[in-house]
Design a protein around this motif. Structure first.
Motif, short mmCIF file in Angstrom:
data_model
loop_
_atom_site.label_atom_id
_atom_site.label_comp_id
_atom_site.label_asym_id
_atom_site.label_seq_id
_atom_site.Cartn_x
_atom_site.Cartn_y
_atom_site.Cartn_z
N GLN A 34 7.50 31.47 -10.15
CA GLN A 34 6.56 31.72 -9.07
C GLN A 34 7.28 32.57 -8.02
OE1 GLN A 34 3.34 30.96 -8.72
NE2 GLN A 34 3.30 29.99 -10.74
N VAL A 35 6.71 33.70 -7.69
CA VAL A 35 7.30 34.58 -6.68
C VAL A 35 6.30 34.69 -5.53
CG1 VAL A 35 8.21 36.88 -6.19
CG2 VAL A 35 8.58 35.85 -8.45
N ASN A 36 6.68 34.13 -4.40
CA ASN A 36 5.83 34.15 -3.22
C ASN A 36 5.82 35.57 -2.65
OD1 ASN A 36 4.91 33.97 -0.50
ND2 ASN A 36 5.50 31.81 -0.43
N PRO A 37 4.66 36.12 -2.35
CA PRO A 37 4.61 37.48 -1.80
C PRO A 37 5.31 37.61 -0.45
CG PRO A 37 2.42 36.50 -1.78
CD PRO A 37 3.32 35.55 -2.51
N GLU A 38 5.58 36.48 0.21
CA GLU A 38 6.26 36.51 1.50
C GLU A 38 7.76 36.24 1.38
OE1 GLU A 38 4.14 33.94 4.18
OE2 GLU A 38 2.27 35.03 3.90
N ASP A 39 8.25 36.05 0.15
CA ASP A 39 9.68 35.80 -0.04
C ASP A 39 10.52 36.97 0.47
OD1 ASP A 39 9.70 33.27 -1.11
OD2 ASP A 39 9.85 33.92 -3.19
N SER A 40 11.68 36.65 1.01
CA SER A 40 12.62 37.68 1.45
C SER A 40 13.35 38.26 0.24
CB SER A 40 13.65 37.06 2.40
OG SER A 40 14.48 36.15 1.68
N ARG A 41 14.01 39.37 0.44
CA ARG A 41 14.80 39.98 -0.62
C ARG A 41 15.87 39.01 -1.10
NH1 ARG A 41 19.10 44.68 0.13
NH2 ARG A 41 19.75 43.03 1.52
N ASN A 43 15.70 35.75 -1.17
CA ASN A 43 15.08 34.75 -2.03
C ASN A 43 14.81 35.30 -3.43
OD1 ASN A 43 15.08 32.87 0.03
ND2 ASN A 43 12.90 33.03 0.46
N ILE A 44 14.34 36.54 -3.48
CA ILE A 44 14.09 37.18 -4.79
C ILE A 44 15.40 37.28 -5.56
CG2 ILE A 44 13.37 39.32 -5.94
CD1 ILE A 44 11.04 37.70 -4.67
N GLU A 45 16.47 37.68 -4.89
CA GLU A 45 17.77 37.79 -5.55
C GLU A 45 18.24 36.42 -6.07
OE1 GLU A 45 20.21 39.67 -2.57
OE2 GLU A 45 19.39 41.65 -3.02
N ALA A 46 18.01 35.37 -5.30
CA ALA A 46 18.42 34.03 -5.72
C ALA A 46 17.62 33.58 -6.94
CB ALA A 46 18.24 33.04 -4.57
N ILE A 47 16.32 33.84 -6.96
CA ILE A 47 15.49 33.49 -8.12
C ILE A 47 15.94 34.28 -9.34
CG2 ILE A 47 13.15 33.50 -9.06
CD1 ILE A 47 12.15 33.21 -6.12
N ALA A 48 16.24 35.56 -9.15
CA ALA A 48 16.70 36.40 -10.26
C ALA A 48 18.03 35.90 -10.80
CB ALA A 48 16.80 37.86 -9.81
N GLU A 49 18.94 35.50 -9.92
CA GLU A 49 20.24 34.99 -10.35
C GLU A 49 20.07 33.70 -11.16
OE1 GLU A 49 24.24 34.63 -11.02
OE2 GLU A 49 23.19 36.36 -10.18
N GLU A 50 19.24 32.80 -10.67
CA GLU A 50 18.99 31.54 -11.38
C GLU A 50 18.34 31.81 -12.74
OE1 GLU A 50 15.96 27.85 -10.72
OE2 GLU A 50 17.15 28.45 -8.98
N THR A 51 17.40 32.74 -12.78
CA THR A 51 16.73 33.06 -14.04
C THR A 51 17.69 33.70 -15.03
OG1 THR A 51 14.66 33.36 -12.82
CG2 THR A 51 14.75 34.27 -15.05
N ALA A 52 18.55 34.59 -14.55
CA ALA A 52 19.55 35.23 -15.42
C ALA A 52 20.47 34.17 -16.03
CB ALA A 52 20.36 36.26 -14.63
N LYS A 53 20.90 33.20 -15.23
CA LYS A 53 21.75 32.11 -15.75
C LYS A 53 21.02 31.32 -16.84
CE LYS A 53 24.56 31.44 -11.63
NZ LYS A 53 24.85 30.57 -10.47
N GLY A 70 6.02 41.42 -14.77
CA GLY A 70 5.53 40.58 -13.67
C GLY A 70 5.79 41.23 -12.33
N GLU A 71 5.99 40.41 -11.32
CA GLU A 71 6.18 40.89 -9.95
C GLU A 71 7.32 41.90 -9.91
OE1 GLU A 71 7.16 41.38 -5.90
OE2 GLU A 71 8.56 40.59 -7.39
N MET A 72 7.02 43.07 -9.39
CA MET A 72 7.89 44.24 -9.54
C MET A 72 9.30 44.09 -8.95
SD MET A 72 6.04 46.61 -11.14
CE MET A 72 6.57 48.22 -10.63
#
Length: 118
Positions: A34-41, A43-53, A70-72
């Protein structure tokens, strides 16, 4: 292994897409975060790091290809990370077929064409 990281489970794909994906290996669905449209950069980086792991853990050092759509900004961040680790990432390509209805509305259908590497 072919990890499907989209909002479209492989169980709903047509035969053509399933066959194309299997050329990369066994298909494994992974929930798109889930990527919130109001997330900061950040937060996006943290989600990407967790997903990569999670992808690295799931692949168990086997040859893996990740189908990611998905979300660009999240996709860009995750694809950049995965590619830097030598993990192939692909997008699905589709043909859009638009039908104009009598009431002026439009109906769009998407027909799978292939996978394209990022």
């Amino acid at each position: 292994m072919f990890i499907n990281l989209t909002n479209h489970p492989s169980s709903q794909w047509d035969e053509r897409q399933t066959k194309a994906a299997r050329q990369f290996g066994k298909i494994e669905d992974m929930a798109f975060p889930q990527v919130n449209p109001e997330d900061s950069r950040e937060n996006i980086e943290a989600i990407a790091e967790e997903t990569a792991k999670s992808i690295v853990e799931k692949s168990h050092d086997c040859d893996v290809t990740v189908h990611i759509m998905g979300e660009m900004t999240f996709v860009y961040n995750l694809v950049s990370r995965l590619k830097s680790m030598g993990i192939r990432c692909v997008a699905s390509t589709t043909e859009r077929i638009v039908t104009e209805n009598a009431d002026g509305s439009k109906t769009s259908e998407f027909s799978f064409v292939g996978f394209r590497e990022y």
